[in-house]
Scaffold this motif. Structure first.
Motif, PDB file in Angstrom:
ATOM      1  N   VAL A  25       0.833  -1.067  -0.036  1.00  0.00           N
ATOM      2  CA  VAL A  25       0.179   0.071   0.066  1.00  0.00           C
ATOM      3  C   VAL A  25       1.041   1.202  -0.179  1.00  0.00           C
ATOM      4  O   VAL A  25       1.911   1.435   0.733  1.00  0.00           O
ATOM      5  N   LEU A  26       0.393   2.244  -0.920  1.00  0.00           N
ATOM      6  CA  LEU A  26       1.187   3.489  -0.853  1.00  0.00           C
ATOM      7  C   LEU A  26       1.110   4.433   0.417  1.00  0.00           C
ATOM      8  O   LEU A  26       0.079   4.266   0.983  1.00  0.00           O
ATOM      9  N   PRO A  27       2.100   5.113   0.707  1.00  0.00           N
ATOM     10  CA  PRO A  27       1.964   5.982   1.983  1.00  0.00           C
ATOM     11  C   PRO A  27       1.084   7.135   1.995  1.00  0.00           C
ATOM     12  O   PRO A  27       0.863   7.636   0.671  1.00  0.00           O
ATOM     13  N   ASP A  28       0.246   7.437   2.757  1.00  0.00           N
ATOM     14  CA  ASP A  28      -0.983   8.306   2.891  1.00  0.00           C
ATOM     15  C   ASP A  28      -0.191   9.860   2.891  1.00  0.00           C
ATOM     16  O   ASP A  28       0.058  10.320   4.155  1.00  0.00           O
ATOM     17  N   ARG A  29      -0.102  10.474   1.816  1.00  0.00           N
ATOM     18  CA  ARG A  29       0.580  11.905   1.687  1.00  0.00           C
ATOM     19  C   ARG A  29      -0.621  12.994   1.446  1.00  0.00           C
ATOM     20  O   ARG A  29      -0.158  14.272   1.126  1.00  0.00           O
ATOM     21  N   GLY A  30      -1.691  12.576   1.038  1.00  0.00           N
ATOM     22  CA  GLY A  30      -2.492  13.363   0.384  1.00  0.00           C
ATOM     23  C   GLY A  30      -2.826  14.987   1.348  1.00  0.00           C
ATOM     24  O   GLY A  30      -2.925  15.755   0.885  1.00  0.00           O
ATOM     25  N   PRO A  31      -3.308  14.812   2.651  1.00  0.00           N
ATOM     26  CA  PRO A  31      -3.765  15.868   3.505  1.00  0.00           C
ATOM     27  C   PRO A  31      -2.414  16.716   3.678  1.00  0.00           C
ATOM     28  O   PRO A  31      -2.500  18.094   3.326  1.00  0.00           O
ATOM     29  N   ARG A  32      -1.326  16.492   3.399  1.00  0.00           N
ATOM     30  CA  ARG A  32      -0.056  17.161   3.271  1.00  0.00           C
ATOM     31  C   ARG A  32       0.069  17.821   2.083  1.00  0.00           C
ATOM     32  O   ARG A  32       0.341  19.131   2.236  1.00  0.00           O
ATOM     33  N   LEU A  33      -0.001  17.182   0.949  1.00  0.00           N
ATOM     34  CA  LEU A  33      -0.013  17.750  -0.239  1.00  0.00           C
ATOM     35  C   LEU A  33      -0.982  18.935  -0.497  1.00  0.00           C
ATOM     36  O   LEU A  33      -0.851  20.113  -0.993  1.00  0.00           O
ATOM     37  N   LEU A  34      -2.428  18.480   0.095  1.00  0.00           N
ATOM     38  CA  LEU A  34      -3.576  19.662  -0.282  1.00  0.00           C
ATOM     39  C   LEU A  34      -3.166  20.901   0.692  1.00  0.00           C
ATOM     40  O   LEU A  34      -3.329  21.888   0.316  1.00  0.00           O
ATOM     41  N   GLY A  35      -2.490  20.815   1.934  1.00  0.00           N
ATOM     42  CA  GLY A  35      -2.282  21.982   2.692  1.00  0.00           C
ATOM     43  C   GLY A  35      -1.179  22.768   2.168  1.00  0.00           C
ATOM     44  O   GLY A  35      -1.273  23.824   2.245  1.00  0.00           O
ATOM     45  N   ARG A  36      -0.212  21.989   1.227  1.00  0.00           N
ATOM     46  CA  ARG A  36       0.941  22.727   0.762  1.00  0.00           C
ATOM     47  C   ARG A  36       0.244  23.514  -0.558  1.00  0.00           C
ATOM     48  O   ARG A  36       0.447  24.756  -0.628  1.00  0.00           O
ATOM     49  N   ILE A  37      -0.702  23.049  -1.140  1.00  0.00           N
ATOM     50  CA  ILE A  37      -1.361  23.763  -2.582  1.00  0.00           C
ATOM     51  C   ILE A  37      -2.238  24.981  -1.782  1.00  0.00           C
ATOM     52  O   ILE A  37      -2.113  25.947  -2.411  1.00  0.00           O
TER      53      ILE A  37
END
Length: 455
Positions: A25-37
């Motif tokens: 399974v891929l690591p869970d990075r979505g929230p962090r990327l959204l915050g940066r955007i």
């Protein structure tokens, strides 16, 4: 070795599958990327809000002329008449003084083709009348002068007669006094002789002689008295004659002066008629020159307002519309009353003309493409229809660097859109102003000289 049951083997296989799934399974990075955007977008918005924004006052209008004589005008005929010939067509260029229209006479008072000659004949007759009146004035003045001279001579003669008669009266009065003295002496002598006769001193002859002498002296007294009365009567007659001479010559002078006044009045009346005939002659000459309607200035015939040949037109009626050839063009923009107090003579304007492609940025006019520079020329003192105020824009002279002059192909009446440029403010301030409906802010109060120029 004991053999496992099928159920147990199935359970062990599922546990192995779960362990393998976790590893893949891929690591869970979505929230962090959204915050940066979102953070980047916020930073960009903040930067945009802090960017400088050039405040402008928008306005729409049309192209017009800067001077009144450069605007389209109607050509009018000064006298009424009938259309005989059109010398131009619509769209044609004409020079100043070129013929536009030829008309003929419709007034009965001017039908006679020999009217100027007739008026000149009347003028010559009136001039002869004026000469005759002048001669009569001269003759009457000579008559008055002769009467005055004759009056002086006759008055002098009459006054001499009065003086002579007065002298005769004085002489006769002295003679009467002398004979009266002689008569008194004769009476006294007679009285003495009579007394002496009684005394015997004188004879009767002496008495009679003295009585005769007394009668002679008395006769002389009577004669002297009559002579004195005649002299007095002659003096009275001389004075009456003097008064008659004066009355006669006063009557003659009054009649001559009356004739002189009549002659002067007649000459003045003739001179007035001569002036009127001269005026009529000049008016006829000017009127006949107005049969040709000419172009008041160089330009183009936009439209003819009358049609056909033989049509009657009234005086002062418009026959054509003329557009001057080289007008000083300007743009008239209409702005809201709320923005008018912020416009000063030094304000720059960027204009976008209909028919010329352009890209105009409201907040960054410096990067606009296809716009043209202008300067405020005048602001109306009263509002136009709709409550807006007209602002007249002239071309900026000299033309700014990296800019182009106004197109030569501009035609009056074409549309124009412009922005009057004010101060620079942050974008956030402009958004806040627009949301609150505030007018653009003023960088500083207009100077006194600008206020005086406006007033």
């Amino acid at each position: 070795m004991s053999k496992k049951s099928p159920e147990l083997e199935q359970i062990e296989n599922w546990e192995e599958l779960s362990t393998q799934s976790v590893a893949n399974v891929l690591p869970d990075r979505g929230p962090r990327l959204l915050g940066r955007i979102l953070m980047g977008i916020l930073i960009v918005i903040i930067i945009i809000l802090l960017l400088p924004w050039r405040q402008t006052i928008p306005g729409k209008g049309t192209v017009t002329a800067l001077r009144p004589e450069d605007r389209p005008q109607t050509v009018q005929n000064q006298i009424g008449g009938r259309i005989e010939k059109w010398a131009v067509r619509e769209g044609q260029e004409v020079k100043k003084g070129d013929t536009i229209l030829v008309i003929s006479e419709t007034s009965q008072s001017y039908f006679d083709p020999q009217l100027p000659q007739r008026l000149n004949e009347q003028l010559d007759a009136k001039r002869n009348s004026e000469g005759a009146a002048t001669q009569k004035i001269r003759a009457t003045n000579a008559q008055i002068e002769a009467l005055s001279s004759g009056l002086r001579f006759q008055l002098s003669a009459a006054e001499n007669k009065i003086t002579q008669a007065q002298n005769y009266v004085d002489i006769d009065r002295a003679d009467l006094n002398a004979v009266q003295k002689f008569y008194e002496i004769s009476k006294a002598r007679l009285a003495r002789y009579e007394a002496g006769y009684k005394s015997g001193l004188f004879s009767l002859t002496d008495i009679e002689t003295r009585r005769l002498k007394l009668q002679e002296d008395y006769a002389k007294v009577i004669s002297a008295q009559n002579k004195l009365n005649n002299s007095k009567q002659n003096l009275i007659n001389a004075r009456i004659e003097l008064d008659n001479i004066r009355a006669k010559y006063q009557e003659s002078l009054a009649k001559a002066q009356s004739d002189l006044g009549s002659a002067i009045s007649n000459r003045a009346s003739v001179q007035g008629e001569i002036s009127k005939l001269k005026n009529d002659t000049a008016n006829i000459s000017v009127r006949r020159s107005l049969y040709i309607v000419r172009a008041p200035q160089t330009g183009f015939v936009v439209k003819t307002l009358k049609a056909g040949i033989g049509e009657n037109i009234k005086e002062g009626e418009s026959v054509a519309t003329l557009q001057p050839k080289t007008p000083l063009v300007a743009a008239e923009l209409y702005v809201a009353a709320m923005d008018v107090p912020l416009i000063v003579d030094t304000s720059d304007v960027r204009l976008q003309f209909e028919g010329w492609p352009s890209i105009q940025f409201a907040g960054w006019p410096s990067v606009a493409v296809g716009t043209f520079a202008g300067k405020i020329f005048a602001i109306d003192r009263v509002s136009s229809a709709g409550g807006k105020y007209r602002v007249l824009i002239r071309p900026e002279i000299p033309v700014p660097a990296n800019d182009e002059p106004w197109p030569e192909q501009l035609r009056q009446g074409s549309g124009v859109y412009g922005r009057i440029i004010l101060r620079s403010v942050p974008v956030w301030y402009e958004i806040w102003r627009q949301l609150n409906g505030f007018p653009p802010s003023l960088e500083k109060e207009p100077s006194a000289d600008i206020k005086d120029k406006k007033g």
